[in-house]
Design a protein around this motif. Sequence first.
Motif, PDB file in Angstrom:
ATOM      1  N   UNK A 176      36.433  29.590  45.251  1.00  0.00           N
ATOM      2  CA  UNK A 176      37.680  29.995  46.132  1.00  0.00           C
ATOM      3  C   UNK A 176      37.140  31.654  46.568  1.00  0.00           C
ATOM      4  N   UNK A 177      38.104  32.250  46.629  1.00  0.00           N
ATOM      5  CA  UNK A 177      37.967  34.073  46.625  1.00  0.00           C
ATOM      6  C   UNK A 177      37.354  34.463  45.500  1.00  0.00           C
ATOM      7  N   UNK A 178      36.261  35.222  45.586  1.00  0.00           N
ATOM      8  CA  UNK A 178      35.567  35.702  44.381  1.00  0.00           C
ATOM      9  C   UNK A 178      35.558  37.155  44.498  1.00  0.00           C
ATOM     10  N   UNK A 179      35.810  37.983  45.260  1.00  0.00           N
ATOM     11  CA  UNK A 179      35.987  39.132  45.474  1.00  0.00           C
ATOM     12  C   UNK A 179      37.317  39.930  44.672  1.00  0.00           C
ATOM     13  N   UNK A 180      37.058  40.714  43.686  1.00  0.00           N
ATOM     14  CA  UNK A 180      38.243  41.014  42.955  1.00  0.00           C
ATOM     15  C   UNK A 180      39.200  42.027  43.798  1.00  0.00           C
TER      16      UNK A 180
END
Length: 354
Positions: free
Chosen positions: A105-109
């Motif tokens: 899914x979204x992996x950017x912190x």
Amino acid sequence: MDDCDYFNIITFHYSVSHWDPENDGKSVDFEQSAQNNVFPIPATKENIERGIRHILELQAGGGTNINDAMLEGVKLAEYALQNEKLPQEVQSMIVFLTDGLASSGETNGNAIKNNIKNANSKLDVPIFCIGFGRDADFNLMKDISEQANSFSKRIYEGSDAALQLEDFYAEIASPLISNLKFEYVGGLVNNSSISSTSLKTFFKGGEYVIAGKLEDREIQDNEVLSIKVIGDEKLGSYKRNIQICLRTGKANKIETEEPLISIIPPSVCVFPPSFTQRSLTQDFMQKLHAFINIKQLIKNSDLSNEESTKPNKEKALKLALENNFVTDLTSLVVVRPDEKPTISSLEKPGILQS
């Protein structure tokens, strides 16, 4: 957990599933859970045993979808509140556990933090994060908890991991007061110097520090600092008035020369403790005040809009420079005795000035 508590379980790998205790303990996605009326259930002995069996039967899957799992947790809390499935005195919270990095899914912190902040902006549910082992992205877990006015904990691998989990649960197991607020009454306190005066949830055995400054004026004899404390507890509203008698130089002198009975305060008024003369290193209250305010100002600047960000950062920078703190806004400069000091231009970092 006690019988008055409620809980549910959300599991995640590359996707997210809800535990449905009424459907033979099977996992369903959020749309199905809404259709099947899957809500937090009472923490009875039977339900706790069913939950433990469900966890023990879990199989490891591929991926770690932190973003969607967090958002589903906020949705479940909001859905239960909207449908009045929880008693009014029950305080919702999310306990998030992971041992890995965001890989699905979204992996950017930063994007994950923003998504959770936006989803939780109205409900403001406390999010307590637990990172297992060295592979967990604990910095991300820590930031998510801090922006939800909560705390996180890293569980280290070893034989005492179970004890570490028990200690963590003991800290959050007994919420006493929610929406706790402090109000300083009168003209004694410099309101612009006070750190945050509100707390979402106060737990049994916890503490909360507020740092501020009194106005720069002479304090009159018998002058009192009044504090109103309000909040919500299980049986209704919590209210308390605290009065602190401020010590003047005259009062301190009387205390050392006359018997103790002469300075006993009225029953409704509390004297602050007196201390022996401290060295500059021991007298850290100014540093503590600056440290707490700097952390809160930087946090607020990260969470607020662009208009509020600049004033918060400017105030934090001023406090950091006045107290010689190294922060996200300041740096530590080391000058060797045998070298000529140089300053890097802030407008043109590549150019050095003598």
